[in-house]
Design an enzyme around this catalytic site. Sequence first.
Site, short mmCIF file in Angstrom:
data_model
loop_
_atom_site.label_atom_id
_atom_site.label_comp_id
_atom_site.label_asym_id
_atom_site.label_seq_id
_atom_site.Cartn_x
_atom_site.Cartn_y
_atom_site.Cartn_z
N GLY A 115 -60.33 22.30 17.60
CA GLY A 115 -59.14 22.00 17.96
C GLY A 115 -58.53 22.80 18.95
O GLY A 115 -59.06 23.59 19.71
N THR A 117 -56.51 25.03 18.61
CA THR A 117 -56.47 26.68 18.36
C THR A 117 -57.88 27.24 17.72
O THR A 117 -58.22 28.35 17.99
CB THR A 117 -55.44 26.63 17.28
OG1 THR A 117 -54.12 25.92 17.68
CG2 THR A 117 -54.91 28.23 17.18
N VAL A 120 -64.78 25.60 14.30
CA VAL A 120 -65.19 25.61 12.96
C VAL A 120 -66.76 25.51 13.12
O VAL A 120 -67.44 24.34 13.71
CB VAL A 120 -64.66 24.61 11.90
CG1 VAL A 120 -65.11 24.88 10.72
CG2 VAL A 120 -63.24 24.84 12.01
N ASP A 244 -47.69 19.19 11.42
CA ASP A 244 -48.61 18.44 12.35
C ASP A 244 -49.48 17.64 11.25
O ASP A 244 -50.49 18.25 10.73
CB ASP A 244 -49.40 19.23 13.14
CG ASP A 244 -50.40 18.73 14.03
OD1 ASP A 244 -50.20 17.34 14.10
OD2 ASP A 244 -51.35 19.21 14.68
N1 LIG Z 1 -64.19 23.31 6.04
C1 LIG Z 1 -64.47 22.43 6.85
N2 LIG Z 1 -65.72 21.89 6.80
C2 LIG Z 1 -65.75 20.88 7.90
N3 LIG Z 1 -65.22 20.89 8.83
C3 LIG Z 1 -63.84 21.41 9.01
C4 LIG Z 1 -63.57 22.47 8.20
N4 LIG Z 1 -62.39 23.03 8.48
C5 LIG Z 1 -62.11 22.25 9.77
N5 LIG Z 1 -63.05 21.35 10.18
C6 LIG Z 1 -63.22 20.60 11.43
O1 LIG Z 1 -62.77 21.36 12.44
C7 LIG Z 1 -61.78 20.87 13.03
C8 LIG Z 1 -60.90 21.80 13.55
O2 LIG Z 1 -60.01 22.75 12.63
P1 LIG Z 1 -58.56 22.89 12.47
O3 LIG Z 1 -57.82 21.63 12.42
O4 LIG Z 1 -58.36 23.96 11.86
O5 LIG Z 1 -58.35 23.36 14.09
P2 LIG Z 1 -57.20 23.34 14.96
O6 LIG Z 1 -57.40 24.00 16.31
O7 LIG Z 1 -55.79 23.96 14.13
O8 LIG Z 1 -57.18 21.96 15.02
P3 LIG Z 1 -55.88 20.92 15.81
O9 LIG Z 1 -55.68 21.23 17.29
O10 LIG Z 1 -56.18 19.53 15.37
O11 LIG Z 1 -54.47 21.44 15.06
C9 LIG Z 1 -61.03 19.96 12.00
O12 LIG Z 1 -60.22 18.95 12.50
C10 LIG Z 1 -61.96 19.56 11.11
O13 LIG Z 1 -62.62 18.30 11.87
#
Ligand SMILES: Nc1ncnc2c1ncn2[C@@H]1O[C@H](COP(=O)(O)OP(=O)(O)OP(=O)(O)O)[C@@H](O)[C@H]1O
Length: 467
Positions: A115, A117, A120, A244
């Site tokens: 995403g 930030t 994964v 969010d």
């Molecule tokens: N435990 C997990 N197992 C499988 N996929 C995961 C897991 N945790 C997160 N993901 C995937 O990784 C993506 C990114 O994780 P996360 O939402 O924490 O990041 P972010 O940068 O905060 O995202 P955003 O910009 O959407 O807020 C998630 O949208 C999800 O699809």
Amino acid sequence: MSSARSLFLASCCLALAIISLTVVLKKWHLGLRETGFEDAAALNLDLTAEKLLQQLRERQQELVPFYATSHGQQTAEAPPVNETLGGTDASTTAGWGIGCSELSGMTVVDFLGAGYTKTVLKVVTQQGSAVALKSVNEQGSDMRSCLEDFRDPQGCQELVSFKLRKEVVLLQRLQHPNIVKLRGQCQDSGLVGGIVAVLEQGTPVQMIQLLQSPWEERFRVCLGLVRLLQYLSRSPLGSVALLDFQPRQFITVSGELKLTDLDDASVKEPSCRTDSDCLLQFPLRNFTVPCSASGVCEGLNEMRNLYNAYRYFFIYLLPHQAPTGLKPLVDRIMNTTGELKKNVKETLEAFEEVLHVYKSGLHLQNLPPSVIKDYAEVRGMKTAGNMEYRCWPSYEQQACVLAVHNALEAAHICSSHPQCTSFSLSSQKTWAGRHLASFRSGFSQLLPDVSSTVYLKSVKVSTATPV
Ligand SMILES: Nc1ncnc2c1ncn2[C@@H]1O[C@H](COP(=O)(O)OP(=O)(O)OP(=O)(O)O)[C@@H](O)[C@H]1O
Ligand SMILES: *[C@@H]1O[C@H](CO)[C@@H](O)[C@H](O)[C@H]1NC(C)=O
Ligand SMILES: *[C@@H]1O[C@H](CO)[C@@H](O)[C@H](O)[C@H]1NC(C)=O
Ligand SMILES: *[C@@H]1O[C@H](CO)[C@@H](O)[C@H](O)[C@H]1NC(C)=O
């Protein structure tokens, strides 16, 4: 208890001390770089550096409540007092979960998601189980915009890392079946670099896929969400709002919904003088919650979460294909959440009521019991050489497999499918305890199977339809 509490307090102090120390070091680092410049350029750089420091300080401040609250007054729900609470200490993974040393022996096998930030990755532990590793997304737009603003890779790494730190602290403090489980962490991993959270692995929520799945599975997701919101509304940290709130913040693990993105969680409820200060704004609707006697918009967080659950999940997942007998209950839930007439606790009660009725088959009371008389029951047998047909929404792609309460409901379904001539019930059950039934248009033989019963439609189909 008191020694546990002092251990907790000590962990907090240590954690805070380390955060402060990093910020002080940071300042020293930026300070050194600035010397030697003169005039406007230097002043400009100075201002930029000062702004980054300011942001680092703000992020640090944002973490404080998560370490500090819930000992003292909120003794009823004491935090899990645990050595794991030293969230920002580089060495505190000893004796618990997966830490830096375990990580170094793992291999990355897949990319799971990314995403703004975080990134994964899927890795396999030495014991052979899969876990998800969350780290800072170096290519993400959070990092990119920080670099554009400040041109300080190390400072930006640290700034963005605060979001993951916040998430780790929250995952330690908030534990629930519908929140992803933190299996460990490492403050400076060689495997992916920087802070890493080790999580149970799941599957990103795909709305399109969920829309094509049986109602029972979609209801499960919504129920899990409401159970989560009930927990968040009275969590050890107070009432937590997910600022969010979107499907991409969630994953499923064996069909169960779990929150994975917590970096935008907030425990603050705005202060107010009148009700009109407590405005909840959404694109299509506005709501107000009452301003409490103590001048806080009480319940604003839970109402925000509930309406988001309605607009991002319930609208798409709940009404569509709901069993006829459950429609009135489901429609009422849709109406009370769409209008925010009920709080989270009352909404959860309504969901649990639906679950109870569904599990006990009370919604099927109007099925004519005579339908089953059209079928011959053959116990201890299964069919082979099947002629399958497809139906929707089947648990198997190439065949018609549906969940039913009992043989009567299955008979009713078979009689409504023109192709259906027999069906079997196995001992296989869904999460709600309903049986999987396979419907088919024909088969070549019967084979013994103690866990299966076959129902054959008698030839004299639909005898008495009185004209
Ligand atoms: N435990 C997990 N197992 C499988 N996929 C995961 C897991 N945790 C997160 N993901 C995937 O990784 C993506 C990114 O994780 P996360 O939402 O924490 O990041 P972010 O940068 O905060 O995202 P955003 O910009 O959407 O807020 C998630 O949208 C999800 O699809
Ligand atoms: C500490 O946390 C671990 C993992 O969550 C848990 O198994 C253990 O029981 C906890 N210990 C205490 C003292 O609460
Ligand atoms: C919600 O409130 C805002 C600010 O008061 C207003 O501008 C907007 O038109 C309102 N939206 C709806 C749908 O009522
Ligand atoms: C709820 O029901 C009322 C009365 O039937 C109706 O006017 C309203 O539009 C419904 N709201 C939603 C969100 O379904």
